[in-house]
Enzyme design. Structure first.
Site, PDB file in Angstrom:
ATOM      1  N   LYS A   9      -1.057  73.286 -34.563  1.00 10.64           N
ATOM      2  CA  LYS A   9      -0.625  72.836 -33.242  1.00 10.64           C
ATOM      3  C   LYS A   9      -0.503  71.309 -33.176  1.00 10.64           C
ATOM      4  CE  LYS A   9      -2.378  76.709 -30.454  1.00 10.64           C
ATOM      5  NZ  LYS A   9      -3.506  77.113 -29.558  1.00 10.64           N
ATOM      6  N   TYR A  49       4.385  82.197 -25.679  1.00  6.31           N
ATOM      7  CA  TYR A  49       3.182  82.483 -24.884  1.00  6.31           C
ATOM      8  C   TYR A  49       3.493  83.338 -23.648  1.00  6.31           C
ATOM      9  CZ  TYR A  49       0.230  79.349 -27.658  1.00  6.31           C
ATOM     10  OH  TYR A  49      -0.505  78.762 -28.661  1.00  6.31           O
ATOM     11  N   PHE A  57      -4.360  78.541 -17.079  1.00  2.25           N
ATOM     12  CA  PHE A  57      -4.160  77.434 -18.023  1.00  2.25           C
ATOM     13  C   PHE A  57      -2.736  77.385 -18.589  1.00  2.25           C
ATOM     14  CE2 PHE A  57      -6.076  81.019 -20.369  1.00  2.25           C
ATOM     15  CZ  PHE A  57      -5.125  81.235 -21.355  1.00  2.25           C
ATOM     16  N   ARG A  85      -7.237  84.889 -38.754  1.00  2.00           N
ATOM     17  CA  ARG A  85      -7.909  84.709 -37.451  1.00  2.00           C
ATOM     18  C   ARG A  85      -9.388  84.372 -37.647  1.00  2.00           C
ATOM     19  NH1 ARG A  85      -5.287  85.321 -32.773  1.00  2.00           N
ATOM     20  NH2 ARG A  85      -7.035  85.804 -31.410  1.00  2.00           N
ATOM     21  N   THR A  91     -11.392  81.117 -30.047  1.00  2.00           N
ATOM     22  CA  THR A  91     -10.394  80.337 -29.306  1.00  2.00           C
ATOM     23  C   THR A  91     -10.966  79.018 -28.797  1.00  2.00           C
ATOM     24  OG1 THR A  91      -9.306  82.389 -28.625  1.00  2.00           O
ATOM     25  CG2 THR A  91      -8.824  80.412 -27.319  1.00  2.00           C
ATOM     26  N   ARG A 102     -11.275  75.798 -36.289  1.00  3.07           N
ATOM     27  CA  ARG A 102     -11.585  75.276 -34.954  1.00  3.07           C
ATOM     28  C   ARG A 102     -13.021  74.766 -34.876  1.00  3.07           C
ATOM     29  NH1 ARG A 102      -8.568  80.390 -32.090  1.00  3.07           N
ATOM     30  NH2 ARG A 102      -6.519  79.445 -31.774  1.00  3.07           N
ATOM     31  N   ASN A 113      -6.998  73.222 -29.778  1.00  3.97           N
ATOM     32  CA  ASN A 113      -7.817  74.010 -30.715  1.00  3.97           C
ATOM     33  C   ASN A 113      -7.126  74.190 -32.068  1.00  3.97           C
ATOM     34  OD1 ASN A 113      -5.925  75.837 -29.906  1.00  3.97           O
ATOM     35  ND2 ASN A 113      -7.357  77.402 -29.198  1.00  3.97           N
ATOM     36  N   HIS A 116      -2.652  78.105 -34.096  1.00  2.48           N
ATOM     37  CA  HIS A 116      -2.313  79.417 -33.540  1.00  2.48           C
ATOM     38  C   HIS A 116      -2.216  80.405 -34.692  1.00  2.48           C
ATOM     39  CE1 HIS A 116      -0.235  82.707 -31.568  1.00  2.48           C
ATOM     40  NE2 HIS A 116       0.517  82.752 -32.642  1.00  2.48           N
ATOM     41  N   GLU A 127       6.589  86.901 -33.607  1.00  2.00           N
ATOM     42  CA  GLU A 127       6.437  85.450 -33.753  1.00  2.00           C
ATOM     43  C   GLU A 127       7.172  84.934 -34.994  1.00  2.00           C
ATOM     44  OE1 GLU A 127       2.182  85.012 -33.589  1.00  2.00           O
ATOM     45  OE2 GLU A 127       2.113  85.515 -31.454  1.00  2.00           O
TER      46      GLU A 127
END
Ligand code: UDP
Ligand code: MG
Length: 140
Positions: A9, A49, A57, A85, A91, A102, A113, A116, A127
């Site tokens: 990100k 998203y 948020f 993941r 998250t 993270r 964070n 993704h 995606e």
């Protein structure tokens, strides 16, 4: 082999953690089958998203994901979706264990964070299609 879509990100790019994050995936034995820098625009952010548009948020998330370029990658390997993941961590960076991306590179979710990762086979397919053309994903 399973494929997953990873984004480093904007905070990862701005904080110059791209190399360190890619290193972790390579060291784990995962294969990078596609990679590019993308500056996500609002339209693409809304698509990516889409499922979060009702969240409080959401507006902040759109601003965050479009504030600088991201590194998009298709990462491949045995159970890649779950493995990646797990490597990303929770998250919220405050909950993410040391040893996770993270957990090691982020502190406050307000500041981002770092990464993704797709959360299911269905979303990985969706995606990958959003970020990559078929001939930008290499079988080797
Ligand atoms: N997010 C946030 N606040 C929250 C939950 C999520 O800012 O309380 C952001 C965060 O950047 C997260 C993204 O929205 O990575 C997508 O949320 P999701 O629940 O899909 O988390 P992820 O799959 O990224 O762990
Ligand atoms: Mg998610």
């Amino acid at each position: 082999m399973e494929e997953t879509l990873v984004l480093i990100k904007p905070d990862g790019v701005l904080n110059k953690k791209v190399g360190k994050i890619i290193n972790r995936f390579e060291d784990k034995g995962l294969k990078i089958k596609g990679m590019k820098m993308v500056w996500i625009d609002e339209e693409m952010a809304r698509k990516h998203y889409n499922h979060l548009q009702e969240k409080v948020f959401f507006d902040r998330l759109l601003k965050y994901i479009t504030e600088a370029p991201v590194i998009a990658m298709v990462i491949c390997g045995k159970e890649a979706i779950e493995v990646v993941r797990t490597m990303a961590g929770e998250t919220n960076p405050l909950d993410a264990l040391p040893g996770t991306i993270r957990g090691d590179f982020a502190l406050d979710i307000e500041d981002g964070n770092m990464i993704h990762t797709s959360d299911s086979k269905e979303n990985a397919e969706r995606e990958k299609e959003l970020f990559f053309l078929k001939d930008e994903i290499f079988n080797y």
